[in-house]
Each structure stands twice: as C-alpha cells, then as structure tokens.
Design a protein around this motif. Structure first.
Motif, PDB file in Angstrom:
ATOM      1  N   GLU A  26      34.347  -9.427  -8.395  1.00  0.00           N
ATOM      2  CA  GLU A  26      34.311  -7.991  -8.100  1.00  0.00           C
ATOM      3  C   GLU A  26      35.084  -7.654  -6.827  1.00  0.00           C
ATOM      4  OE1 GLU A  26      33.332  -5.741 -10.197  1.00  0.00           O
ATOM      5  OE2 GLU A  26      32.520  -7.200 -11.594  1.00  0.00           O
ATOM      6  N   ARG A  54      35.103 -10.761 -17.296  1.00  0.00           N
ATOM      7  CA  ARG A  54      35.216  -9.770 -16.222  1.00  0.00           C
ATOM      8  C   ARG A  54      36.532  -9.928 -15.468  1.00  0.00           C
ATOM      9  NH1 ARG A  54      35.050  -4.851 -14.845  1.00  0.00           N
ATOM     10  NH2 ARG A  54      34.429  -4.452 -12.701  1.00  0.00           N
ATOM     11  N   GLU A  57      39.115  -8.314 -17.645  1.00  0.00           N
ATOM     12  CA  GLU A  57      38.945  -6.861 -17.649  1.00  0.00           C
ATOM     13  C   GLU A  57      39.506  -6.239 -16.366  1.00  0.00           C
ATOM     14  OE1 GLU A  57      35.192  -3.733 -17.636  1.00  0.00           O
ATOM     15  OE2 GLU A  57      34.879  -5.761 -18.391  1.00  0.00           O
ATOM     16  N   ARG A  58      39.134  -6.777 -15.221  1.00  0.00           N
ATOM     17  CA  ARG A  58      39.622  -6.239 -13.935  1.00  0.00           C
ATOM     18  C   ARG A  58      41.123  -6.460 -13.786  1.00  0.00           C
ATOM     19  NH1 ARG A  58      37.935  -7.459  -8.756  1.00  0.00           N
ATOM     20  NH2 ARG A  58      38.667  -5.373  -8.324  1.00  0.00           N
TER      21      ARG A  58
END
Length: 75
Positions: A26, A54, A57-58
């Motif tokens: 993140e 993830r 996706e990012r």
C-alpha cells in the motif's frame, strides 16, 4: 523489513523475505511495484496470492510498465 509468513500444517514455514506485506504494498511507489510485479516469485499461500493481486492492481492503476521503467528495473 517485515516479511510475510507462510502457514503450513499447523506451524509457520520459514519467513519469505522476498514477499512484501500488504502494508508495504500500500505504501510502495510505482518503481517498487514494478520490481515486485516483474520479479516476485509465485505465492505459496492464499495470503501471498492476495498480496500479488494487490500489487498488480496498484501497479496497473499507476500506469503499469513503460519502456523507461522497464529499462530502469532491468530484467
């Protein structure tokens, strides 16, 4: 650096220093995501698969791969 742990048969398998935590994913910038996207080995667990999903996706949301970034991180 904190690493993910792999659960196996009621115990913990060896730490995977090659795997980032979800928190690290993140906070990662485009270049770091590109390195993980290109070089991170396949996940062994559902948790690691979620982390890989993830990352993808990012990374794609930030524009994905481009020639300059590819050259910078190598192959």
């Amino acid at each position: 650096m904190e690493v993910s742990r792999t659960h196996v048969e009621g115990g913990m398998m060896q730490d995977r220093p090659d795997f980032p935590t979800m928190e690290q994913v993140e906070k990662a910038d485009h270049e770091q995501l590109a390195k993980w996207f290109r070089f991170l080995p396949s996940g062994d667990t559902d948790e690691q698969q979620k982390i890989q999903d993830r990352i993808a996706e990012r990374f794609k949301a930030m524009g994905g791969m481009n020639p300059a970034l590819s050259k910078k991180i190598g192959f």
